[in-house]
Design a protein around this motif. Structure first.
Motif, PDB file in Angstrom:
ATOM      1  N   MET A   1       0.963  -0.997   0.024  1.00 25.96           N
ATOM      2  CA  MET A   1       0.037  -0.036  -0.035  1.00 25.96           C
ATOM      3  C   MET A   1       0.899   1.017   0.007  1.00 25.96           C
ATOM      4  O   MET A   1       1.650   1.289   0.783  1.00 25.96           O
ATOM      5  N   THR A   2       0.409   1.986  -0.906  1.00 26.54           N
ATOM      6  CA  THR A   2       1.485   3.401  -1.185  1.00 26.54           C
ATOM      7  C   THR A   2       0.940   4.422   0.476  1.00 26.54           C
ATOM      8  O   THR A   2      -0.138   4.030   0.637  1.00 26.54           O
ATOM      9  N   ASP A   3       1.743   5.296   0.279  1.00 27.33           N
ATOM     10  CA  ASP A   3       1.709   6.344   1.348  1.00 27.33           C
ATOM     11  C   ASP A   3       0.293   7.094   0.933  1.00 27.33           C
ATOM     12  O   ASP A   3      -0.683   7.483   1.810  1.00 27.33           O
ATOM     13  N   ASN A   4      -0.017   7.283  -0.204  1.00 25.52           N
ATOM     14  CA  ASN A   4      -1.330   8.003  -0.724  1.00 25.52           C
ATOM     15  C   ASN A   4      -2.591   7.175  -0.509  1.00 25.52           C
ATOM     16  O   ASN A   4      -3.526   7.794  -0.091  1.00 25.52           O
ATOM     17  N   GLN A   5      -2.508   5.760  -0.673  1.00 28.96           N
ATOM     18  CA  GLN A   5      -3.569   4.893  -0.316  1.00 28.96           C
ATOM     19  C   GLN A   5      -3.719   4.808   1.193  1.00 28.96           C
ATOM     20  O   GLN A   5      -5.021   4.922   1.476  1.00 28.96           O
ATOM     21  N   TRP A   6      -2.892   4.779   1.840  1.00 32.74           N
ATOM     22  CA  TRP A   6      -2.961   4.679   3.181  1.00 32.74           C
ATOM     23  C   TRP A   6      -3.587   6.062   3.578  1.00 32.74           C
ATOM     24  O   TRP A   6      -4.526   6.138   4.680  1.00 32.74           O
ATOM     25  N   GLU A   7      -3.310   7.327   3.186  1.00 32.76           N
ATOM     26  CA  GLU A   7      -3.790   8.427   3.557  1.00 32.76           C
ATOM     27  C   GLU A   7      -5.182   8.623   3.221  1.00 32.76           C
ATOM     28  O   GLU A   7      -5.841   9.097   3.920  1.00 32.76           O
ATOM     29  N   SER A   8      -5.512   8.180   1.930  1.00 36.12           N
ATOM     30  CA  SER A   8      -6.877   8.024   1.639  1.00 36.12           C
ATOM     31  C   SER A   8      -7.853   7.202   2.377  1.00 36.12           C
ATOM     32  O   SER A   8      -9.056   7.798   2.526  1.00 36.12           O
ATOM     33  N   ASN A   9      -7.326   6.087   2.810  1.00 34.67           N
ATOM     34  CA  ASN A   9      -8.121   5.094   3.845  1.00 34.67           C
ATOM     35  C   ASN A   9      -8.404   5.908   4.961  1.00 34.67           C
ATOM     36  O   ASN A   9      -9.289   5.712   5.647  1.00 34.67           O
ATOM     37  N   GLU A  10      -7.156   6.409   5.536  1.00 40.58           N
ATOM     38  CA  GLU A  10      -7.298   7.169   6.767  1.00 40.58           C
ATOM     39  C   GLU A  10      -8.434   8.273   6.661  1.00 40.58           C
ATOM     40  O   GLU A  10      -9.220   8.453   7.633  1.00 40.58           O
ATOM     41  N   ILE A  11      -8.314   9.028   5.886  1.00 39.25           N
ATOM     42  CA  ILE A  11      -9.288  10.257   5.663  1.00 39.25           C
ATOM     43  C   ILE A  11     -10.645   9.677   5.392  1.00 39.25           C
ATOM     44  O   ILE A  11     -11.502  10.121   6.140  1.00 39.25           O
ATOM     45  N   SER A  12     -10.845   8.399   4.633  1.00 41.56           N
ATOM     46  CA  SER A  12     -12.146   7.903   4.623  1.00 41.56           C
ATOM     47  C   SER A  12     -12.639   7.288   5.726  1.00 41.56           C
ATOM     48  O   SER A  12     -13.591   7.521   6.391  1.00 41.56           O
TER      49      SER A  12
END
Length: 65
Positions: A1-12
């Motif tokens: 999982m990339t940092d961008n994917q992780w950030e998107s999941n966290e925001i969600s």
């Protein structure tokens, strides 16, 4: 999982677990509209993560599934 994917999941997660943000996402016409409203409200980050149109899009889509 990339940092961008992780950030998107966290925001969600933050948006879907907060009733007022979740309702706001559901009432918004698009992810860009949702992002603009968050900015107008002074919400620039959640959980220490800077909001971007890209990481807000996933939470908008999750809220409107």
């Amino acid at each position: 999982m990339t940092d961008n994917q992780w950030e998107s999941n966290e925001i969600s997660m933050w948006i879907n677990n907060d009733e007022s943000l979740h309702k706001l996402a559901r009432r918004s016409e698009s992810s860009n509209d949702f992002f603009d409203v968050l900015e107008m409200m002074g919400v620039f980050q959640l959980g220490g993560i800077k909001l971007t149109p890209q990481n807000v899009r996933e939470s908008f889509e999750d809220a409107n599934d």
